[in-house]
Design a protein around this motif. Structure first.
Motif, PDB file in Angstrom:
ATOM      1  N   LYS A   1      93.001  45.462 -34.885  1.00 43.78           N
ATOM      2  CA  LYS A   1      91.621  45.648 -34.463  1.00 43.78           C
ATOM      3  C   LYS A   1      90.937  46.459 -35.547  1.00 43.78           C
ATOM      4  O   LYS A   1      91.484  47.454 -36.013  1.00 43.78           O
ATOM      5  N   ALA A   2      89.767  46.019 -35.950  1.00 39.67           N
ATOM      6  CA  ALA A   2      89.052  46.721 -37.019  1.00 39.67           C
ATOM      7  C   ALA A   2      87.662  47.095 -36.553  1.00 39.67           C
ATOM      8  O   ALA A   2      87.044  46.388 -35.757  1.00 39.67           O
ATOM      9  N   ASP A   3      87.195  48.229 -37.039  1.00 41.45           N
ATOM     10  CA  ASP A   3      85.787  48.569 -36.925  1.00 41.45           C
ATOM     11  C   ASP A   3      85.152  48.088 -38.222  1.00 41.45           C
ATOM     12  O   ASP A   3      85.354  48.699 -39.271  1.00 41.45           O
ATOM     13  N   TYR A   4      84.432  46.982 -38.169  1.00 47.85           N
ATOM     14  CA  TYR A   4      83.900  46.413 -39.404  1.00 47.85           C
ATOM     15  C   TYR A   4      82.582  47.046 -39.800  1.00 47.85           C
ATOM     16  O   TYR A   4      81.984  46.687 -40.808  1.00 47.85           O
ATOM     17  N   LYS A   5      82.147  48.042 -39.014  1.00 43.20           N
ATOM     18  CA  LYS A   5      80.899  48.719 -39.333  1.00 43.20           C
ATOM     19  C   LYS A   5      81.155  49.889 -40.275  1.00 43.20           C
ATOM     20  O   LYS A   5      80.289  50.303 -41.019  1.00 43.20           O
ATOM     21  N   ILE A   6      82.400  50.463 -40.219  1.00 42.83           N
ATOM     22  CA  ILE A   6      82.655  51.686 -41.019  1.00 42.83           C
ATOM     23  C   ILE A   6      83.078  51.391 -42.462  1.00 42.83           C
ATOM     24  O   ILE A   6      82.451  51.982 -43.362  1.00 42.83           O
ATOM     25  N   PRO A   7      84.033  50.581 -42.810  1.00 43.61           N
ATOM     26  CA  PRO A   7      85.036  49.891 -42.009  1.00 43.61           C
ATOM     27  C   PRO A   7      86.340  50.678 -41.977  1.00 43.61           C
ATOM     28  O   PRO A   7      86.634  51.428 -42.899  1.00 43.61           O
ATOM     29  N   ARG A   8      87.108  50.472 -40.931  1.00 43.69           N
ATOM     30  CA  ARG A   8      88.430  51.077 -40.852  1.00 43.69           C
ATOM     31  C   ARG A   8      89.257  50.331 -39.805  1.00 43.69           C
ATOM     32  O   ARG A   8      88.709  49.646 -38.942  1.00 43.69           O
TER      33      ARG A   8
END
Lengths: 316, 381
Positions: free
Chosen positions: B231-238
């Motif tokens: 699962k990725a946070d593609y807004k940060i990204p991390r």
């Protein structure tokens, strides 16, 4: 030799039959270890549980990093990148050496580890098997060196605590704890069993290894006693009416001091006779240099002759 | 965080039964006035007796409008023209094959445009379906049933961006003008896709990606070819999470993943080897994003084992990918005869899944002690 406190029954292999482990790092947020083979990432726990969770890509080589983290060097960009805490994968969005490109000659490999302290802008590189060079991370210029004389390149350089790193030798098992803030020198030497990959557990201050037999082993930073020296008087001449200081030193296999052990003292007569004089203490504890001391009271009756001081340590 | 397997629907679909098998079926040939034999005759070579098999997962996505999980499956067939592409609809709640009759009657044919010529589709902003095209470098809004580009619909062309990019997978966030695209190993994160796109970050995947799915304006999910779910946070990204499918057995030929935004859970489509008789074994797996304890590691001492010492022993409660689980209570019990004392009869796991126990060793001895630990996990779903 450091005290071995654990050897696993499990084989730390993950899903590979015979993984060629190349790097091992302790991750604080996992309280476990990331092992890298040529192809795989794996999470290894102290008991030997190994779980592979992905394939390596991008030709990154790994190195130790300040504050118990680790980082990746890319041969394509010559940059060092941080690693994601959650899965140990390289984070190409954070460059730790923006000013100086680290060329191949200074890059980490599985035979000779390097280390980056991006807070103090330092980079550690091993030019030979007896020396560690400290380079300025902005310019790549050497600022100092630590001569450790291990006779073998450190397979890994791992963070111990603020201002300290550990160098771990694969074939000889030699360990060097080095300080690099202000005074740059070796402050502790020791030895563990030879290993395939090893890491320094900066949470509990342990050496954690995976052997060529894939068993995990844990060594705490306390030398296991191997020798107790013959008691010596200081000064050497013993007088009556006097408390004569007598000392013995407890050391490990390589002569390293063993602090915190109880030495038992006893007097024995010679040839079946009674002992002469008396001892101040029956037990005394070794100091940080491994010395335990006692006082011998010679008889005040003018009696002369010989008596034997017997020292012993119970190993448990 | 980890993934809890709620249920498995296995098999979730089936092939058209040929009714009989043939020891050595003839390949399809023209007999002057008519056709005889089979395309892909191995499909009906005994003991196999089905007219179809999966040749690839075209698409797998959650369609929130219909509350359906839809899979577009490409088949190898014994009938003309040797391949087929059908849209399979599954009830999102149960995984039940909703249009079974229609698919087995070959009535939900999706043309080659929607399958072979469109990249892997997934839901994105405004509950619409998007995918990178295989016939061009564009990423387009698709018709949710046919997988064909909507005429006059939204589209971008990452090949005109800097650096020029082309993707096989993409999640589209039109609200924040973000896009995450994957070729194989790397997820590129773009901002400003409505005006001047900027590649502001990259994430390296733990293996080659098999499918990418949108969760919301921040998160997306990926599944790799070896069944690792990230699962990725593609807004940060991390990276936010790493886990794996349960039982990533060797018979898996491919995976697809989607996120059921209504029930907030992950659904995996696993393409498995056919059974010996050619029967379909593909399955749907429903995962809830929460802990699924897989094992408790052996307690290991981390302090010097000397008489009189307070000795710390550490164990970990972990999931399938080794991810730590918390908070769970782990109980310790010494096996008789007990010489020392267990100071910590129970403890809680930390974020890493670590459970630490303290044991007071007796002042003399060597002693041998056995510490047994256990934890109780109650299914709360």
């Amino acid at each position: 030799m450091y005290e071995q406190i654990f050897e696993s029954a499990l084989s730390a292999r993950g899903s590979e039959a015979s993984p060629d482990w190349r790097y091992l790092f302790y991750l604080r947020s996992w309280d476990a270890f990331l092992a890298l083979s040529a192809l795989k990432y794996a999470r290894v726990f102290r008991d030997g549980t190994a779980i592979t969770f992905g394939d390596r890509s991008g030709s990154y080589e790994a190195l130790g990093r300040v504050n118990g983290a680790f980082a990746y060097w890319s041969p394509w960009t010559r940059k060092v990148y941080s690693a994601f805490d959650i899965n140990g994968l390289p984070n190409p969005n954070e460059v730790l050496n923006p000013a100086w490109d680290i060329e191949y000659a200074f890059a980490p490999n599985s035979g000779a580890g390097t280390f980056i302290d991006d807070i103090r802008k330092l980079y550690f590189h091993q030019p030979n098997s007896n020396r560690l060079d400290i380079l300025d991370l902005d310019t790549g210029k050497k600022v100092d060196e630590i001569v450790h004389n291990a006779g073998e390149r450190f397979a890994a350089i791992a963070w111990v605590q603020q201002g300290q790193v550990a160098g771990l030798c694969r074939a000889s098992g030699k360990m060097r704890i080095m300080t690099y803030l202000g005074e740059n020198r070796v402050i502790e030497t020791g030895r563990i069993s030879p290993f395939k990959v090893a890491a320094y557990d900066c949470e509990y201050h342990l050496f954690f290894t995976i052997g060529t037999d894939y068993k995990t082993r844990i060594f705490c930073r306390e030398a296991w006693p191997a020798a107790l020296s013959v008691p010596v008087f200081e000064p050497a001449q013993v007088y009556g009416f006097n408390a004569n200081e007598v000392k013995t030193r407890l050391t490990g296999q390589d002569g390293e001091p063993c602090p915190g052990w109880w030495v038992h003292w006893a007097l024995e007569g010679i040839g079946g006779g009674l002992p002469i004089g008396s001892l101040d203490k029956a037990v005394s504890e070794t100091d940080k240099d491994g010395w335990a001391e006692n006082y011998y009271y010679a008889p005040d009756s003018g009696q002369t002759g010989q008596t034997k001081i017997k020292t012993s340590v119970v190993l448990y | 965080m980890s993934l809890w397997l709620i249920q498995t629907k296995s098999p979730c679909m089936s092939y058209i039964d040929n009714g009989f098998c043939t020891p050595s079926p003839q390949p399809r040939t023209w007999k002057g006035d008519h056709w005889e034999g089979y395309y892909n005759p191995w499909l009906v070579t005994c003991p196999r007796h089905f007219q179809q098999t999966t040749s690839s997962i075209g698409h797998f996505y959650y369609d929130p409008g219909a509350d359906m999980l839809r899979a577009i499956i490409l088949y190898n067939t014994t009938y003309w023209p040797s391949w087929d592409a059908q849209r399979l609809d599954f009830v999102a709640e149960t995984g039940e094959w909703f249009n079974r009759e229609a698919v087995l009657a070959r009535q939900v044919f999706v043309g080659v445009w929607g399958t072979a010529w469109t990249g892997k589709a997934t839901m994105g902003s405004y509950n619409k379906i998007y995918a990178p095209m295989k016939t061009s470098t564009e990423i387009k809004e698709l018709n949710s049933l046919t997988m064909e580009a909507v005429a006059g619909g939204w589209s971008v062309n990452p090949y005109t961006w800097n650096p020029k990019s082309q993707y096989g997978f993409a999640v589209v966030n039109r609200v924040d003008n973000l896009l995450a695209g994957v070729g194989s190993w790397t997820m590129d994160c773009w901002s400003g896709i409505d005006a001047t796109p900027v590649r502001f970050g990259q994430l390296r995947l733990p293996n080659v990606l098999d499918y990418l799915a949108y969760e919301n304006r921040n998160y997306c999910w990926g599944i790799t070819k070896d069944g690792v779910i990230v699962k990725a946070d593609y807004k940060i990204p991390r990276w936010e999470m790493i886990s794996t499918v349960q039982n990533p057995a060797a018979d898996a030929r491919g995976y697809a993943i989607t996120f059921d935004t209504r029930r907030k859970r992950v659904v995996v489509f696993r393409w498995r080897q056919d059974a010996a008789d050619g029967a379909c074994q593909n399955q749907l797996e429903f995962y809830y994003p929460m802990v699924n304890p897989a094992r408790l590691t052996q307690p290991v001492p981390v302090t010097s084992l000397r008489a009189g010492n307070r000795i710390i022993l550490v164990s970990h409660l972990i999931g399938d990918a080794g991810e730590g689980l918390s908070p769970y209570t782990v109980e310790g019990e010494m096996a008789a005869p007990v010489e020392g004392q267990l100071i910590t009869p129970f403890t809680n796991t930390e974020r890493s899944g670590k459970a630490a126990f303290q044991y007071q060793a007796p002042p003399d001895g060597p002693v041998t002690e056995t510490l047994k630990i256990n934890t109780t996990v109650e299914e709360s779903l």
